[in-house]
Design a protein around this motif. Structure first.
Motif, PDB file in Angstrom:
ATOM      1  N   THR A   1      19.165   7.261  19.480  1.00 47.11           N
ATOM      2  CA  THR A   1      18.631   8.596  19.751  1.00 47.11           C
ATOM      3  C   THR A   1      17.284   8.421  20.439  1.00 47.11           C
ATOM      4  O   THR A   1      16.394   7.745  19.912  1.00 47.11           O
ATOM      5  N   THR A   2      17.145   9.004  21.626  1.00 47.40           N
ATOM      6  CA  THR A   2      15.933   8.777  22.412  1.00 47.40           C
ATOM      7  C   THR A   2      14.811   9.751  22.063  1.00 47.40           C
ATOM      8  O   THR A   2      13.649   9.495  22.375  1.00 47.40           O
ATOM      9  N   THR A   3      15.161  10.873  21.429  1.00 49.06           N
ATOM     10  CA  THR A   3      14.128  11.826  21.006  1.00 49.06           C
ATOM     11  C   THR A   3      13.621  11.392  19.636  1.00 49.06           C
ATOM     12  O   THR A   3      14.342  11.484  18.641  1.00 49.06           O
ATOM     13  N   VAL A   4      12.396  10.896  19.589  1.00 46.17           N
ATOM     14  CA  VAL A   4      11.844  10.346  18.362  1.00 46.17           C
ATOM     15  C   VAL A   4      10.637  11.176  17.930  1.00 46.17           C
ATOM     16  O   VAL A   4       9.768  11.489  18.743  1.00 46.17           O
ATOM     17  N   VAL A   5      10.599  11.524  16.665  1.00 40.92           N
ATOM     18  CA  VAL A   5       9.475  12.267  16.110  1.00 40.92           C
ATOM     19  C   VAL A   5       8.566  11.286  15.378  1.00 40.92           C
ATOM     20  O   VAL A   5       9.029  10.526  14.530  1.00 40.92           O
ATOM     21  N   THR A   6       7.295  11.307  15.712  1.00 39.16           N
ATOM     22  CA  THR A   6       6.334  10.382  15.108  1.00 39.16           C
ATOM     23  C   THR A   6       5.274  11.155  14.324  1.00 39.16           C
ATOM     24  O   THR A   6       5.120  12.362  14.490  1.00 39.16           O
TER      25      THR A   6
ATOM     26  N   LYS B   1      12.257  19.577  11.772  1.00 38.18           N
ATOM     27  CA  LYS B   1      13.097  18.823  12.711  1.00 38.18           C
ATOM     28  C   LYS B   1      14.432  18.390  12.105  1.00 38.18           C
ATOM     29  O   LYS B   1      15.251  17.787  12.799  1.00 38.18           O
TER      30      LYS B   1
ATOM     31  N   GLY C   1      13.323   4.685  21.153  1.00 42.24           N
ATOM     32  CA  GLY C   1      14.230   5.559  20.409  1.00 42.24           C
ATOM     33  C   GLY C   1      14.329   5.108  18.969  1.00 42.24           C
ATOM     34  O   GLY C   1      13.533   4.286  18.497  1.00 42.24           O
TER      35      GLY C   1
END
Length: 205
Positions: free
Chosen positions: A9-14, A31, A113
């Motif tokens: 998954t390329t959308t990463v929440v940090t 999220k 990702g």
């Protein structure tokens, strides 16, 4: 074989390590995530993760105030990271051996990702992967092992010969799988169903 980059998954929440656990929980809720990647503080700092388990086991279970506990106090750091070119089979083995469910995908210090066991299950082709591809991997491993045995025990040793026999057996199995299945004609199909019919009898000289 598919690679991590094919299923990640390329959308990463940090989140920052200095953020409160309460902030992490709110971000997870918003999220719909079970884990967050903790941002490195510098180029030399490793990545970390904070998961729902970290929060439940280390904060909720002890009655700590999540607004006062910081992410860096309960996160896992350094965490296991993987490269985008890693094969899915080896990723699954890494997860199994280390008992983790997800890992950041990095190239150096660049976060590309995140990949999880759900990605392996639902996005990879391990269910439909042909056995011949698996055999090719086994053949290559057997070749490497045979070379090692022969170098250690000698090219004329029984162990060396046995190791190369294994390689030949795997190659023969692969060749057998690649042989096209012969299609039966209508008479053969009829004889399979009616073996006692006169036209299906085989006469020997």
């Amino acid at each position: 074989m598919m690679q991590v980059k094919d299923i990640m998954t390329t959308t990463v929440v940090t989140i920052r390590g200095s953020a409160s656990v309460a902030e992490a929980v709110e971000l997870m809720k918003a999220k719909k995530l079970r884990a967050l990647i903790v941002e490195p503080r510098s180029a030399q700092d490793p990545f970390g993760t904070i998961t729902e388990s970290d929060i439940v086991y280390n904060v909720a279970a002890f009655g700590h105030d999540p607004k006062k506990v910081r992410v860096y106090e309960v996160m896992t750091k350094p965490c296991i990271t993987v490269y985008p070119e890693l094969g899915v089979e080896y990723l699954a083995r890494l997860f199994a051996q280390s008992r983790i469910r997800r890992a950041p995908v990095v190239d150096g210090q660049q976060l590309l990702g995140i990949v999880s066991i759900s990605d392996i299950l639902f996005k990879s082709d391990f269910v439909t992967l042909s056995k011949s591809l698996f055999l090719e991997d086994r053949i290559e491993a057997a070749r490497e092992e045979a070379r090692l045995i022969c170098s250690e025990q000698g090219a004329t040793s029984p162990a060396c010969a046995a190791a190369w026999d294994v390689v030949e057996e795997l190659q023969a199995e692969t060749a057998h799988q690649r042989e096209p299945e012969k299609q039966k004609n209508s008479l053969q199909n009829y004889c399979d169903a009616n073996p006692e019919a006169d036209e299906c009898r085989i006469y020997e000289d």
